[in-house]
Motif scaffolding. Structure first.
Motif, PDB file in Angstrom:
ATOM      1  N   LEU A 154       0.834  -1.201   0.000  1.00 19.23           N
ATOM      2  CA  LEU A 154       0.000   0.000   0.000  1.00 19.23           C
ATOM      3  C   LEU A 154       0.871   1.255   0.000  1.00 19.23           C
ATOM      4  N   VAL A 155       1.918   1.223   0.797  1.00 15.18           N
ATOM      5  CA  VAL A 155       2.839   2.364   0.861  1.00 15.18           C
ATOM      6  C   VAL A 155       3.524   2.570  -0.485  1.00 15.18           C
ATOM      7  N   LYS A 156       4.022   1.495  -1.071  1.00 12.96           N
ATOM      8  CA  LYS A 156       4.723   1.608  -2.352  1.00 12.96           C
ATOM      9  C   LYS A 156       3.817   2.157  -3.447  1.00 12.96           C
ATOM     10  N   MET A 157       2.545   1.823  -3.378  1.00 12.56           N
ATOM     11  CA  MET A 157       1.593   2.290  -4.385  1.00 12.56           C
ATOM     12  C   MET A 157       1.393   3.800  -4.339  1.00 12.56           C
ATOM     13  N   HIS A 158       1.538   4.387  -3.147  1.00 20.14           N
ATOM     14  CA  HIS A 158       1.141   5.786  -2.976  1.00 20.14           C
ATOM     15  C   HIS A 158       2.255   6.721  -2.521  1.00 20.14           C
ATOM     16  N   GLN A 159       3.401   6.191  -2.123  1.00 23.53           N
ATOM     17  CA  GLN A 159       4.400   7.062  -1.514  1.00 23.53           C
ATOM     18  C   GLN A 159       4.968   8.097  -2.483  1.00 23.53           C
ATOM     19  N   GLY A 160       5.051   7.760  -3.771  1.00 23.67           N
ATOM     20  CA  GLY A 160       5.574   8.714  -4.744  1.00 23.67           C
ATOM     21  C   GLY A 160       4.701   9.954  -4.847  1.00 23.67           C
ATOM     22  N   GLN A 161       3.394   9.752  -4.933  1.00 22.41           N
ATOM     23  CA  GLN A 161       2.479  10.882  -5.032  1.00 22.41           C
ATOM     24  C   GLN A 161       2.423  11.676  -3.733  1.00 22.41           C
ATOM     25  N   VAL A 162       2.457  10.977  -2.618  1.00 26.88           N
ATOM     26  CA  VAL A 162       2.453  11.669  -1.328  1.00 26.88           C
ATOM     27  C   VAL A 162       3.708  12.525  -1.189  1.00 26.88           C
ATOM     28  N   TYR A 163       4.837  11.967  -1.575  1.00 29.21           N
ATOM     29  CA  TYR A 163       6.098  12.717  -1.496  1.00 29.21           C
ATOM     30  C   TYR A 163       6.055  13.942  -2.414  1.00 29.21           C
TER      31      TYR A 163
END
Length: 209
Positions: free
Chosen positions: A21-30
């Protein structure tokens, strides 16, 4: 794997599911954090966001959109950080470099996108585009936190007015008003450069509701 299934597995204590879940969204969150607080603090913000997600995932309701819920948490973490920095008298926002060392502007389009003609490969043209990107970054940093959040969410990340209303816990009219004033403020800041980039980017021109 669908997000809903990942969340269900996370709630059973599946660590691998949460990592996915983190890998799916961490780029956009960052990336969002970079534009809200600057790249210097964005990594810490991203870590704090997913720590809160982990602690609060049991409160997520399946009828809600996970992305909207995630960006609500991210926005709150960013705003908390900015308020804390103000209280401590520190530097609020550093946008001297774009995320990941790219030449991407804080409005979500790259220098290369703006220079669609072959001349974009010319060193002089690229230098002009780099100067424009820096101007955009500085203009974004001078917006108020709430105006910057609306602009980034709508014009860069494509959230609809209704979604932004839920993310920011404000009225629909407030969302539209903040977006209007944020765009106007940027236009004033960038007036000397507008001839170089032409009209407002297509993503910013959208008024999706």
């Amino acid at each position: 794997m669908p997000v809903e299934e990942l969340i269900a597995r996370c709630l059973t204590g599946d660590v691998r599911a949460f990592e996915t879940l983190v890998k799916m969204h961490q780029g956009q969150v960052y990336g969002y954090a970079c534009r809200m607080v600057g790249p210097d603090a964005a990594e810490d913000i991203t870590q704090e966001v997913f720590l809160r997600v982990y602690r609060s995932l049991h409160t997520f309701r399946s009828e809600a959109e996970f992305k909207t819920w995630l960006y609500r948490i991210t926005t709150n973490v960013c705003l908390d950080h900015l308020r804390r920095v103000r209280r401590q008298g520190g530097r609020l926002l550093s946008l001297d470099s774009a995320p990941n060392g790219s030449e991407e502007s804080p409005l979500g389009w790259t220098i290369a996108d703006q220079a669609a003609d072959p001349g974009a490969t010319d060193p002089e043209v690229r230098a002009e585009r780099r100067e424009l990107a820096q101007a955009l970054q500085q203009a974004l940093s001078r917006l108020s936190d709430k105006h910057r959040a609306v602009l980034v969410l709508h014009d860069m990340y494509g959230f609809r007015y209704e979604e932004i209303k839920d993310i920011l816990h404000c009225s629909l009219g407030t969302v539209k008003s903040r977006l209007f004033y944020a765009r106007r403020a940027l236009r004033e800041e960038l007036r000397p450069y507008l001839d170089a980039v032409g009209e407002w980017p297509a993503s910013g021109a959208s008024s999706a509701s």
